[in-house]
Each structure stands twice: as structure tokens, then as C-alpha cells.
Design an enzyme around this catalytic site. Structure first.
Site, PDB file in Angstrom:
ATOM      1  N   THR A   1      -6.955   2.887  -5.172  1.00 33.18           N
ATOM      2  CA  THR A   1      -7.649   3.291  -3.953  1.00 33.18           C
ATOM      3  C   THR A   1      -9.054   3.748  -4.338  1.00 33.18           C
ATOM      4  O   THR A   1      -9.210   4.546  -5.269  1.00 33.18           O
ATOM      5  CB  THR A   1      -6.905   4.427  -3.239  1.00 33.18           C
ATOM      6  N   VAL A   2     -10.055   3.236  -3.616  1.00 35.17           N
ATOM      7  CA  VAL A   2     -11.447   3.565  -3.906  1.00 35.17           C
ATOM      8  C   VAL A   2     -12.027   4.379  -2.752  1.00 35.17           C
ATOM      9  O   VAL A   2     -11.862   4.017  -1.579  1.00 35.17           O
ATOM     10  CB  VAL A   2     -12.292   2.288  -4.131  1.00 35.17           C
TER      11      VAL A   2
ATOM     12  N   ASP B   1      -8.174  -5.897   4.010  1.00 40.39           N
ATOM     13  CA  ASP B   1      -9.173  -6.143   2.972  1.00 40.39           C
ATOM     14  C   ASP B   1      -9.864  -7.485   3.170  1.00 40.39           C
ATOM     15  O   ASP B   1     -11.068  -7.635   2.917  1.00 40.39           O
ATOM     16  CB  ASP B   1      -8.528  -6.073   1.583  1.00 40.39           C
TER      17      ASP B   1
ATOM     18  N   ASP C   1     -11.339 -13.060  -4.022  1.00 42.84           N
ATOM     19  CA  ASP C   1     -11.132 -11.662  -4.388  1.00 42.84           C
ATOM     20  C   ASP C   1     -10.050 -11.585  -5.464  1.00 42.84           C
ATOM     21  O   ASP C   1      -8.895 -11.934  -5.241  1.00 42.84           O
ATOM     22  CB  ASP C   1     -10.715 -10.858  -3.155  1.00 42.84           C
TER      23      ASP C   1
ATOM     24  N   THR D   1      -4.807  -7.497  -6.799  1.00 41.31           N
ATOM     25  CA  THR D   1      -3.399  -7.651  -7.151  1.00 41.31           C
ATOM     26  C   THR D   1      -2.947  -9.074  -6.853  1.00 41.31           C
ATOM     27  O   THR D   1      -2.182  -9.679  -7.606  1.00 41.31           O
ATOM     28  CB  THR D   1      -2.537  -6.646  -6.364  1.00 41.31           C
TER      29      THR D   1
END
EC number: 2.7.1.33
Length: 259
Positions: free
Chosen positions: A12-13, A109, A129, A132
Site C-alpha cells: 500500500t502506497v 487500479d 502495469d 502482483t
């Protein structure tokens, strides 16, 4: 100040936008058990270390891990006295809605990356991207997300290989010196690296053929630079694409009187 939170399956950013630029970016492991109080202690400590005031008055969240959202909402409500926008929820407006099959839920996202990429690079894009999962998002002429491709991520593939074959070690992702490995580690590194080079190249070629038009390829995610070593796969690499998209979505909702 705007607090942007991007929760992925692994990390988490948190980023803080002051109206002109992002002041800082901080990363923490994604864990649905982490409470709002724990988030605040961690975040306020980092903010104190950066020597700027904690005067956040707006929040926006993108999360591919639904169980984490509750405590992030509590964080925003309890400590910043603000109701956060959550991308993908009906009350969070997008500049252009996605055009996909009815009933399809598009990952937040992917929506955020679409908005950020269109703002910086215009129409007809393929956004790759490396998270994961390795995702390919197609951006139409008006900035709409119109579909894409999902493949296992690089680290997820390595972990699956290690878990499924007890005799194979877990290795770091790197560009091997040669394609033909002469030891087990080199063989795995070559398979992962050249396999994903082929994956990206092949998927991009097929999307361009299906769309029958020129399309720029924009890469994001921590491993993007690894696959951009002279192979001409990408037109640009954007390391802050998601945060840029979150900021734009927040601004759009504010302009529309929704936040």
C-alpha cells in the site's frame, strides 16, 4: 493537502499532494488486520520525519484488496475528519466511464492508471502495469478504459514455481547474461526474464493488430525498468502513474461538486 492511498495485493502506497506537487511517497505491506490507529501512528511518524505539517483535508483511495478499505476509511474519518473518495464506488465519478461487458467490475487500479496515462500521453494507449498481476489496459480515443489482458505477475510466477517444484530455489528477478542458463538459478532467471519480454511483446502486437491503429505503450510498476533495457518495448515509463491518476480523479470530483 490531499492524501492519496493506493492499496495493491502486496503493498500500500501513501502519497501527499500539496496542490502543486507530491511531497512524499511511503510504502507499507498490505495487511487487512492493520487498524486505523496503526496506520495513523505509522503515517504521522513519517510525516514528522519530513518536517511538514499534518494538515490533510481530503483523501482518495484505490484498493484491489477490499478488506483493507474499511480501516482506511476509518483513518480518513477519524484522524483527518474527511470522507474519502473510493475509486470504483458509485459515488466516485470518473472523467470517462469504462466501456466493458455489463456486470464487469474493473479493478480500481486499472481505472486510475487509465486516467493518469490519458492525461499525460493522450489517446490510443496500452498501459502495462507490473504488479502482483501483469496487466495490459487499453485506453480509447476519448480516454475510456475499454478492456485489456491479465497475466500472472513476475514475482507471483516465481513464487508459484518455487512452491510447485520443491527442488527449485526462489531467485531474484534480473536480466541474465545469456539466454541459455548453465545452472539452475540462471535457467530460472532466463525463463522469467525472456518469458516476460516475449509476453509483453506478443500481447502488445496482438492488441495493436486487433485495434488496427498505432498505439503507444506506457509501462508502470516497480519492475518496468527491468524490462526496458534496450528492447524498445515501451514508449514511456511512469513510476507515479497511479498517484497522478488518483489526484486527477479527486480534482474531477471536486470540480463536479462531489467532494
Amino acid at each position: 493537502m490531499l492524501l492519496c492511498i493506493d492499496t495493491g495485493n502486496t503493498n500500500t502506497v501513501f502519497s501527499i499532494w500539496n496542490g502543486e506537487r507530491f511531497l512524499a511517497h511511503w510504502r507499507i505491506a498490505t495487511d487487512h488486520r492493520r487498524t486505523a490507529d496503526e496506520y495513523f501512528v505509522w503515517l504521522s511518524t513519517l510525516i514528522d520525519g519530513q518536517k511538514f505539517a499534518l494538515d490533510i483535508d481530503a483523501c482518495i483511495i484505490s484498493s484491489t484488496a477490499p478488506r483493507v478499505v474499511f480501516n482506511l476509511r476509518v483513518l480518513c474519518n477519524r484522524y483527518f475528519d474527511t470522507r474519502p473518495l473510493v475509486v470504483g464506488k458509485p459515488d466516485c465519478l470518473l472523467p470517462v466511464n469504462p466501456r466493458v461487458d455489463m456486470g464487469t467490475v474493473v479493478g480500481p487500479d486499472r481505472l486510475v492508471n487509465t486516467v493518469g496515462a490519458f492525461d499525460r500521453h493522450g489517446p490510443d494507449l496500452i498501459v502495462v502495469d507490473f504488479g502482483t498481476a501483469t496487466t495490459f489496459d487499453v485506453v480509447d480515443v476519448d480516454g475510456a478504459y475499454i478492456g485489456g489482458v491479465i497475466a500472472p505477475g513476475v514475482n507471483l510466477s516465481l513464487e508459484a514455481l518455487h512452491m510447485g517444484a520443491a527442488s527449485l530455489p526462489h531467485v531474484d528477478v534480473t536480466m541474465p547474461a545469456k539466454v541459455i542458463g548453465t545452472n539452475t538459478v540462471a535457467c530460472i532467471q532466463s525463463g522469467i526474464f525472456w518469458g516476460y519480454i516475449g509476453l509483453v511483446d506478443g500481447v502488445v502486437r496482438q492488441i495493436r493488430a486487433e485495434r488496427a491503429r498505432p498505439m503507444k505503450v506506457i509501462a508502470t510498476g516497480g519492475l518496468a525498468p527491468l524490462f526496458d533495457q534496450g528492447f524498445d518495448l515501451f514508449d514511456a515509463i511512469e513510476d507515479d502513474l497511479t498517484m497522478h491518476g488518483l489526484r486527477l480523479i479527486h480534482d474531477y470530483n471536486k470540480e463536479m461538486g462531489n467532494g
